[in-house]
Design an enzyme around this catalytic site. Structure first.
Site, PDB file in Angstrom:
ATOM      1  N   GLY A 274       0.777  -1.231   0.000  1.00  0.00           N
ATOM      2  CA  GLY A 274       0.000   0.000   0.000  1.00  0.00           C
ATOM      3  C   GLY A 274       0.806   1.277   0.000  1.00  0.00           C
ATOM      4  O   GLY A 274       0.232   2.371   0.002  1.00  0.00           O
ATOM      5  N   TYR A 360     -10.324   5.880 -10.742  1.00  0.00           N
ATOM      6  CA  TYR A 360     -10.028   6.441  -9.414  1.00  0.00           C
ATOM      7  C   TYR A 360      -9.780   7.949  -9.440  1.00  0.00           C
ATOM      8  O   TYR A 360      -9.382   8.514  -8.424  1.00  0.00           O
ATOM      9  CB  TYR A 360      -8.752   5.813  -8.825  1.00  0.00           C
ATOM     10  CG  TYR A 360      -8.642   4.319  -8.935  1.00  0.00           C
ATOM     11  CD1 TYR A 360      -9.487   3.477  -8.205  1.00  0.00           C
ATOM     12  CD2 TYR A 360      -7.671   3.736  -9.741  1.00  0.00           C
ATOM     13  CE1 TYR A 360      -9.357   2.102  -8.296  1.00  0.00           C
ATOM     14  CE2 TYR A 360      -7.541   2.361  -9.830  1.00  0.00           C
ATOM     15  CZ  TYR A 360      -8.391   1.556  -9.111  1.00  0.00           C
ATOM     16  OH  TYR A 360      -8.255   0.194  -9.192  1.00  0.00           O
ATOM     17  N   CYS A 387     -14.640   5.208 -27.125  1.00  0.00           N
ATOM     18  CA  CYS A 387     -15.897   5.891 -27.368  1.00  0.00           C
ATOM     19  C   CYS A 387     -16.596   6.283 -26.090  1.00  0.00           C
ATOM     20  O   CYS A 387     -17.722   5.847 -25.837  1.00  0.00           O
ATOM     21  CB  CYS A 387     -16.782   5.011 -28.236  1.00  0.00           C
ATOM     22  SG  CYS A 387     -16.082   4.902 -29.866  1.00  0.00           S
ATOM     23  N   TYR A 417      -0.523  -1.407 -12.064  1.00  0.00           N
ATOM     24  CA  TYR A 417      -1.980  -1.330 -12.237  1.00  0.00           C
ATOM     25  C   TYR A 417      -2.411  -0.662 -13.538  1.00  0.00           C
ATOM     26  O   TYR A 417      -3.490  -0.089 -13.613  1.00  0.00           O
ATOM     27  CB  TYR A 417      -2.626  -0.637 -11.028  1.00  0.00           C
ATOM     28  CG  TYR A 417      -2.317  -1.337  -9.729  1.00  0.00           C
ATOM     29  CD1 TYR A 417      -2.801  -2.609  -9.466  1.00  0.00           C
ATOM     30  CD2 TYR A 417      -1.513  -0.735  -8.760  1.00  0.00           C
ATOM     31  CE1 TYR A 417      -2.497  -3.266  -8.284  1.00  0.00           C
ATOM     32  CE2 TYR A 417      -1.205  -1.386  -7.575  1.00  0.00           C
ATOM     33  CZ  TYR A 417      -1.699  -2.656  -7.340  1.00  0.00           C
ATOM     34  OH  TYR A 417      -1.401  -3.301  -6.175  1.00  0.00           O
TER      35      TYR A 417
HETATM   36  N1  LLP Z   1      -1.192  -7.001  -0.467  1.00  0.00           N
HETATM   37  C1  LLP Z   1      -2.508  -7.140  -0.630  1.00  0.00           C
HETATM   38  C2  LLP Z   1      -3.221  -8.148   0.160  1.00  0.00           C
HETATM   39  C3  LLP Z   1      -3.189  -6.347  -1.541  1.00  0.00           C
HETATM   40  O1  LLP Z   1      -4.495  -6.499  -1.700  1.00  0.00           O
HETATM   41  C4  LLP Z   1      -2.481  -5.391  -2.312  1.00  0.00           C
HETATM   42  C5  LLP Z   1      -3.171  -4.545  -3.279  1.00  0.00           C
HETATM   43  C6  LLP Z   1      -1.093  -5.275  -2.120  1.00  0.00           C
HETATM   44  C7  LLP Z   1      -0.483  -6.089  -1.184  1.00  0.00           C
HETATM   45  C8  LLP Z   1      -0.241  -4.323  -2.885  1.00  0.00           C
HETATM   46  O2  LLP Z   1      -0.602  -2.994  -2.708  1.00  0.00           O
HETATM   47  P1  LLP Z   1       0.333  -1.837  -3.315  1.00  0.00           P
HETATM   48  O3  LLP Z   1       1.651  -1.896  -2.572  1.00  0.00           O
HETATM   49  O4  LLP Z   1       0.530  -2.104  -4.741  1.00  0.00           O
HETATM   50  O5  LLP Z   1      -0.417  -0.595  -3.067  1.00  0.00           O
HETATM   51  N2  LLP Z   1      -5.969  -1.158  -8.762  1.00  0.00           N
HETATM   52  C9  LLP Z   1      -5.671  -0.195  -7.707  1.00  0.00           C
HETATM   53  C10 LLP Z   1      -4.857  -0.803  -6.598  1.00  0.00           C
HETATM   54  C11 LLP Z   1      -5.484  -2.021  -5.989  1.00  0.00           C
HETATM   55  C12 LLP Z   1      -4.651  -2.624  -4.912  1.00  0.00           C
HETATM   56  C13 LLP Z   1      -5.167  -3.949  -4.513  1.00  0.00           C
HETATM   57  N3  LLP Z   1      -4.414  -4.610  -3.515  1.00  0.00           N
HETATM   58  C14 LLP Z   1      -4.969   0.994  -8.310  1.00  0.00           C
HETATM   59  O6  LLP Z   1      -4.740   1.005  -9.508  1.00  0.00           O
HETATM   60  O7  LLP Z   1      -4.661   1.956  -7.617  1.00  0.00           O
END
Ligand code: LLP
Length: 458
Positions: A274, A360, A387, A417
């Site tokens: 995150g 988003y 479109c 992403y």
């Molecule tokens: N661990 C778990 C259990 C997760 O669900 C996620 C992301 C991560 C780690 C990695 O999170 P990161 O470090 O990448 O923030 N599609 C969205 C983001 C969805 C994230 C889902 N889970 C976007 O484009 O912002």
């Protein structure tokens, strides 16, 4: 208007005024936002030692370009910051076979959340013991595959799953290691769709409501499963580190309570991912070492004061490893000035290769990449070819006033992403992904063709 009125009319006015940009500003690649090996040579942007015009000529546009050195260097920074723990790259940010190899070579683990992601990892021989399976609704087939291949951990997200895993473990005569995904009740400051630790959402088992403690009881009652620890993931693109710290403290406190209730010491805490990255000027950058030291200190304090050994920490960064390594290259096709408002610059991709702006309200930085320009700023909107009018890549930005069809535009921060959320909307083939390093470019995912689009149809 009456003071009591709750409906406020919003009239479309002139676009918000932003600080003026000089031509030099418009040509600059801010180091915090652009890939680590990028720069300008003879006017054109280069990444990994390669001119973007050469990349466009050889591989076409739109094109995802990944700076391999940038990606790998961030893996190493995480490993050294969490030298006494584990770093699991979150595959959902961007995974392909070559990226799975990089992750393996850099010694990280991998988080997957579907049989498909698991298959990509296994196809290149990624060691199953370093894989964790996530998901709020893993199918029986996915759970069975994980149990059979011996993935290192399965993160339990529901009571149903405990029973299913117990059954599968017995069937296959194995004792999988499981963790419990705990909803710690943190309101993360990020977009609602990517916040995951408040109680009213689908992930995890609630700490405050007692579901997490109940899951501990149920798993400990099943000798087929080995409960190794607790997991929390509070959301994505979070730059306020306070949320991570509260989550770590609450998880560590639950470890203490588990020891008190069951006399069991769980050896692991997985604090999720995150960590936010800068997309535009002014966005905060997080320091991985500061995060690691802070989390370690909190968990150590809570556990030591309760006489518990300090658990091994795992983190699961996705975006903060992949995000800034990637750039999308587009070719401008039309440049349409809407008198008195702004100029719409249309590129040859759009929401099918980057849906984050539409989904988003994400912000991005983009530049004219095939040349430098001395022209003044032009208030623009970078839009795609789909479109619908929500098809925006960058909602508000300044581009040089002489931008013309045929120019290449680079959008920064698209390594996470974007390819993984890409679609074939309007039957656009997905762009290729090219890895660049030391003057060499390699296709790591080839561009889709029309045949790919028709494959599988009656
Ligand atoms: N661990 C778990 C259990 C997760 O669900 C996620 C992301 C991560 C780690 C990695 O999170 P990161 O470090 O990448 O923030 N599609 C969205 C983001 C969805 C994230 C889902 N889970 C976007 O484009 O912002």
């Amino acid at each position: 208007m009456h003071a009591a009125s709750t409906i406020v009319a919003v009239t479309a006015g002139p676009p918000e005024e932003r600080p003026p940009h000089t031509p030099a500003d418009l040509n600059t690649l801010e180091p915090a936002i652009w890939p680590r090996t990028s720069g300008r040579t003879g006017g054109a942007v280069t990444i990994g030692g390669i001119d973007v015009r050469d990349l466009a000529k050889e591989f076409g546009t739109p094109l995802y370009v990944v700076d391999e050195e940038d990606f790998r260097s961030r893996c190493r920074e995480y490993r050294s910051a969490f030298h006494d723990g584990e770093v699991h790259y979150a595959a959902k940010a961007f995974l392909c076979r070559e990226v799975a190899r990089w992750i393996d070579q850099e010694g990280l683990g991998l988080d997957v959340c579907s049989a498909g992601e698991l298959a990509v990892a296994l196809s290149v021989g990624f060691p199953p013991a370093r894989i964790t399976l996530h998901g709020n609704n893993k199918s029986l087939a996915e759970l069975e595959k994980a149990v059979q291949t011996g993935v290192g951990h399965i993160v339990v997200d529901s009571f149903e799953e405990i029973a299913r895993l117990g059954f599968l473990a017995e069937k296959h005569g194995v004792r999988p290691k499981v963790m419990i995904r705990v909803t710690v009740g943190v309101e993360a400051h990020t977009h609602e769709f990517i916040a995951t630790a408040h109680d009213d959402q689908k992930f995890g088992l609630s700490l405050s409501g007692g579901a997490a403690a109940e899951a501990v009881r149920r798993i400990l009652a099943l000798p087929q499963l080995e409960l190794t620890g607790l997991h929390s993931h509070i959301g994505s693109q979070i730059t306020d580190v306070g949320g991570f710290e509260v989550a770590a403290r609450r998880l560590a406190t639950l470890l203490v309570e588990i020891k008190e209730e069951h006399g069991v010491v769980l050896p692991e805490l997985d604090l999720g991912g995150g960590y936010g990255i800068p997309y535009v000027t002014g966005d905060e950058s997080l320091d991985v070492k500061v995060i690691a030291d802070g989390l370690r200190e909190i968990v150590t304090k809570v556990c030591e004061s309760a006489g518990l050994p300090v658990p091994r920490l795992t983190v699961e960064p996705g975006r903060s490893i992949a995000g800034l390594s990637g750039v999308t290259l587009y070719e401008a096709g039309t440049v349409k000035n809407v008198e008195g408002l702004r100029t719409y610059v249309s590129v040859d991709g759009g929401m099918s290769d980057n849906v984050r702006t539409a989904l988003y309200g994400a912000e991005y930085t983009a530049v004219l990449a095939s040349r430098e320009s001395q022209a003044g700023p032009m208030l623009s909107r970078l839009v795609g070819k789909h479109c619908e009018s929500g098809d925006m890549v960058v909602r508000d930005l300044y581009l040089p006033g002489d931008l013309a069809p045929g120019d290449l535009i680079a959008v920064a921060g698209t390594g996470a992403y974007c390819r993984s959320l890409a679609s074939n909307y309007n039957y656009l083939p997905k762009p290729a992904v090219v890895a660049v390093s030391n003057g060499q470019a390699r296709v790591i995912i080839r561009r889709e063709t029309e045949d790919d689009l028709l494959r599988g149809q009656l």
